[in-house]
Write a protein that holds these residues in place. Sequence first.
Motif, PDB file in Angstrom:
ATOM      1  N   GLU A  61       8.922  -0.974   0.091  1.00  0.00           N
ATOM      2  CA  GLU A  61       8.890   0.295  -0.641  1.00  0.00           C
ATOM      3  C   GLU A  61       7.460   0.790  -0.810  1.00  0.00           C
ATOM      4  O   GLU A  61       7.185   1.982  -0.639  1.00  0.00           O
ATOM      5  CB  GLU A  61       9.580   0.118  -1.992  1.00  0.00           C
ATOM      6  N   ASN A  62       6.552  -0.117  -1.129  1.00  0.00           N
ATOM      7  CA  ASN A  62       5.142   0.267  -1.261  1.00  0.00           C
ATOM      8  C   ASN A  62       4.599   0.810   0.055  1.00  0.00           C
ATOM      9  O   ASN A  62       3.876   1.806   0.071  1.00  0.00           O
ATOM     10  CB  ASN A  62       4.304  -0.915  -1.741  1.00  0.00           C
ATOM     11  N   ALA A  63       4.941   0.171   1.157  1.00  0.00           N
ATOM     12  CA  ALA A  63       4.467   0.628   2.466  1.00  0.00           C
ATOM     13  C   ALA A  63       5.044   2.000   2.805  1.00  0.00           C
ATOM     14  O   ALA A  63       4.336   2.868   3.320  1.00  0.00           O
ATOM     15  CB  ALA A  63       4.839  -0.394   3.545  1.00  0.00           C
ATOM     16  N   ILE A  64       6.313   2.202   2.523  1.00  0.00           N
ATOM     17  CA  ILE A  64       6.962   3.481   2.824  1.00  0.00           C
ATOM     18  C   ILE A  64       6.282   4.617   2.074  1.00  0.00           C
ATOM     19  O   ILE A  64       6.051   5.698   2.624  1.00  0.00           O
ATOM     20  CB  ILE A  64       8.470   3.414   2.495  1.00  0.00           C
ATOM     21  N   THR A  65       5.922   4.380   0.821  1.00  0.00           N
ATOM     22  CA  THR A  65       5.310   5.452   0.019  1.00  0.00           C
ATOM     23  C   THR A  65       3.848   5.720   0.387  1.00  0.00           C
ATOM     24  O   THR A  65       3.241   6.629  -0.173  1.00  0.00           O
ATOM     25  CB  THR A  65       5.429   5.165  -1.494  1.00  0.00           C
TER      26      THR A  65
END
Length: 180
Positions: A61-65
């Motif tokens: 999720e952190n990478a996606i954002t």
Amino acid sequence: MADLLDYWNKPEATADMIDGKHWLHTGDKARIEDEHIFITGRLKEIIVLSTGEKIPPADMENAITLDPLIEQAMVIGEGKPYLSVLVVPNPDRFDELCRSSGLKAGDPQNYNNEVILAEVLVRVQKQLSAFPGYAKIHKVAILHEPMTPENGLLTPTLKLRRNRVLMYFTDEVTNLYSGH
């Protein structure tokens, strides 16, 4: 007088959090490096696919954002055959993407437009390219509203309330897994 570490009138909750040796079990995953503790995720935030694969979603999720189009992301797939993601776009960048795709900015139909969904999925997959093969996202749903403490989808410390998000966006989740 009750122990300062006890929950008020909740001995079961206290016993779940604090063991007999007074160790506090927060549910956080952590690593210790150079005498510093780094919180890296939550133990309960493990997705188990129907295949038995276990996936920790927080780093994904952190990478996606990190993509400027995507402000919030929640990876889902508990008990399902594949991973999907719920995303909240940056409104200005989303309108820009819609215009560049030949669509009218601000049209609510853009959230379900196949061209836009495909573009967002490509962006998500690009952000996850360095992750292992288990971290492949197969479908994306673009949400109309952000997840906030005010709508009950985030805690006051801005952590996802995963079960509430899944209930709040039931239709979107159902569409991601229709036929499975």
